[in-house]
Design a protein around this motif. Structure first.
Motif, PDB file in Angstrom:
ATOM      1  N   UNK A   9       0.835  -1.207   0.000  1.00 34.97           N
ATOM      2  CA  UNK A   9       0.000   0.000   0.000  1.00 34.97           C
ATOM      3  C   UNK A   9       0.869   1.256   0.000  1.00 34.97           C
ATOM      4  N   UNK A  10       1.957   1.245   0.771  1.00 40.10           N
ATOM      5  CA  UNK A  10       2.852   2.401   0.817  1.00 40.10           C
ATOM      6  C   UNK A  10       3.543   2.603  -0.537  1.00 40.10           C
ATOM      7  N   UNK A  11       3.985   1.512  -1.157  1.00 38.69           N
ATOM      8  CA  UNK A  11       4.613   1.618  -2.480  1.00 38.69           C
ATOM      9  C   UNK A  11       3.624   2.113  -3.535  1.00 38.69           C
ATOM     10  N   UNK A  12       2.379   1.653  -3.448  1.00 35.79           N
ATOM     11  CA  UNK A  12       1.354   2.130  -4.376  1.00 35.79           C
ATOM     12  C   UNK A  12       1.099   3.623  -4.188  1.00 35.79           C
ATOM     13  N   UNK A  13       1.099   4.082  -2.943  1.00 36.91           N
ATOM     14  CA  UNK A  13       0.910   5.511  -2.670  1.00 36.91           C
ATOM     15  C   UNK A  13       2.069   6.314  -3.247  1.00 36.91           C
ATOM     16  N   UNK A  14       3.283   5.848  -3.054  1.00 37.53           N
ATOM     17  CA  UNK A  14       4.454   6.544  -3.588  1.00 37.53           C
ATOM     18  C   UNK A  14       4.372   6.626  -5.109  1.00 37.53           C
ATOM     19  N   UNK A  17       1.843   9.202  -6.184  1.00 38.11           N
ATOM     20  CA  UNK A  17       2.360  10.567  -5.998  1.00 38.11           C
ATOM     21  C   UNK A  17       3.352  10.912  -7.101  1.00 38.11           C
ATOM     22  N   UNK A  18       4.195   9.967  -7.495  1.00 35.45           N
ATOM     23  CA  UNK A  18       5.110  10.209  -8.630  1.00 35.45           C
ATOM     24  C   UNK A  18       4.307  10.523  -9.892  1.00 35.45           C
ATOM     25  N   UNK A  19       3.259   9.767 -10.120  1.00 29.58           N
ATOM     26  CA  UNK A  19       2.415   9.981 -11.289  1.00 29.58           C
ATOM     27  C   UNK A  19       1.711  11.333 -11.217  1.00 29.58           C
ATOM     28  N   UNK A  20       1.250  11.709 -10.042  1.00 26.93           N
ATOM     29  CA  UNK A  20       0.617  13.009  -9.832  1.00 26.93           C
ATOM     30  C   UNK A  20       1.574  14.142 -10.208  1.00 26.93           C
ATOM     31  N   UNK A  21       2.808  14.073  -9.733  1.00 21.24           N
ATOM     32  CA  UNK A  21       3.790  15.124 -10.015  1.00 21.24           C
ATOM     33  C   UNK A  21       4.094  15.185 -11.514  1.00 21.24           C
ATOM     34  N   UNK A  22       4.172  14.029 -12.160  1.00 25.85           N
ATOM     35  CA  UNK A  22       4.417  13.990 -13.603  1.00 25.85           C
ATOM     36  C   UNK A  22       3.254  14.613 -14.378  1.00 25.85           C
ATOM     37  N   UNK A  23       2.015  14.309 -13.953  1.00 24.05           N
ATOM     38  CA  UNK A  23       0.843  14.903 -14.622  1.00 24.05           C
ATOM     39  C   UNK A  23       0.834  16.417 -14.451  1.00 24.05           C
ATOM     40  N   UNK A  24       1.143  16.874 -13.236  1.00 21.52           N
ATOM     41  CA  UNK A  24       1.206  18.310 -12.987  1.00 21.52           C
ATOM     42  C   UNK A  24       2.194  18.972 -13.956  1.00 21.52           C
ATOM     43  N   UNK A  25       3.381  18.402 -14.108  1.00 22.21           N
ATOM     44  CA  UNK A  25       4.396  18.961 -15.005  1.00 22.21           C
ATOM     45  C   UNK A  25       3.915  18.926 -16.459  1.00 22.21           C
ATOM     46  N   UNK A  97       7.717  10.436   1.542  1.00 29.16           N
ATOM     47  CA  UNK A  97       7.406   9.755   2.805  1.00 29.16           C
ATOM     48  C   UNK A  97       5.895   9.727   2.963  1.00 29.16           C
ATOM     49  N   UNK A  98       5.340   8.530   3.148  1.00 26.47           N
ATOM     50  CA  UNK A  98       3.897   8.348   3.264  1.00 26.47           C
ATOM     51  C   UNK A  98       3.547   7.935   4.691  1.00 26.47           C
ATOM     52  N   UNK A  99       2.512   8.589   5.225  1.00 27.90           N
ATOM     53  CA  UNK A  99       2.006   8.248   6.553  1.00 27.90           C
ATOM     54  C   UNK A  99       0.480   8.263   6.477  1.00 27.90           C
TER      55      UNK A  99
END
Length: 160
Positions: A9-14, A17-25, A97-99
């Motif tokens: 689940x933590x790896x999926x969240x990370x 988030x990587x995909x989110x940042x790429x879409x934003x760019x 870092x995911x929490x």
């Protein structure tokens, strides 16, 4: 949840988030044509709306010397009004870092741009320090702070 399920689940969240940042760019750069001109009208509006959808409604975007923007509506106005003819955003070296349903991230940021009116080529390098929040199962940026290390026209040294 087992240990392995929590780790996955933590790896999926990370990865989300990587995909989110790429879409934003991608959306940030999609506002400009291949001829280095800002798009207009409904096309620009559609891209700006997609770009701002990467953020929470209560977002705070702290661009340091460029100002602080609060809320998605103000952010959309800022994105639509940037005085550029071209941009190319690169985000690398993420530390995420995911929490639970929140996360933080730091990214090395390299921005290439040409200024509107003069077409002066500039490069900016620094970091973005982000906070993320999972909203209705989707990761969004809730806070972004830009830490500029240098911003100079091409051909000029970045160290004085």
């Amino acid at each position: 949840m087992t240990d392995i399920e929590a780790r996955i689940a933590k790896l999926e969240a990370i990865e989300a988030i990587r995909s989110l940042k790429a879409r934003y760019a991608e959306f940030a750069d999609a506002k400009y044509t291949s001829e280095h001109r800002k798009k207009t009208g409904s096309e620009l509006e559609r891209i700006v709306n997609a770009q701002t959808a990467c953020f929470t409604e209560d977002v705070e975007w702290d661009a340091g010397k460029f100002g602080i923007i609060k809320g998605r509506k103000a952010l959309a106005e800022s994105f639509a009004g940037k005085p550029f003819w071209f941009t190319l955003h690169a985000y690398t070296n993420p530390i995420i870092e995911v929490e639970g349903d929140t996360a933080t991230g730091r990214w090395l940021h390299w921005l290439l741009l040409s200024k509107e009116g003069t077409a002066e080529p500039v490069h900016l390098m620094g970091y973005t320090h982000d906070r993320y929040r999972r909203v209705d199962g989707q990761w969004l940026i809730s806070h972004m702070r830009l830490e500029v290390k240098f911003e100079v026209p091409f051909g000029q040294p970045w160290t004085k």
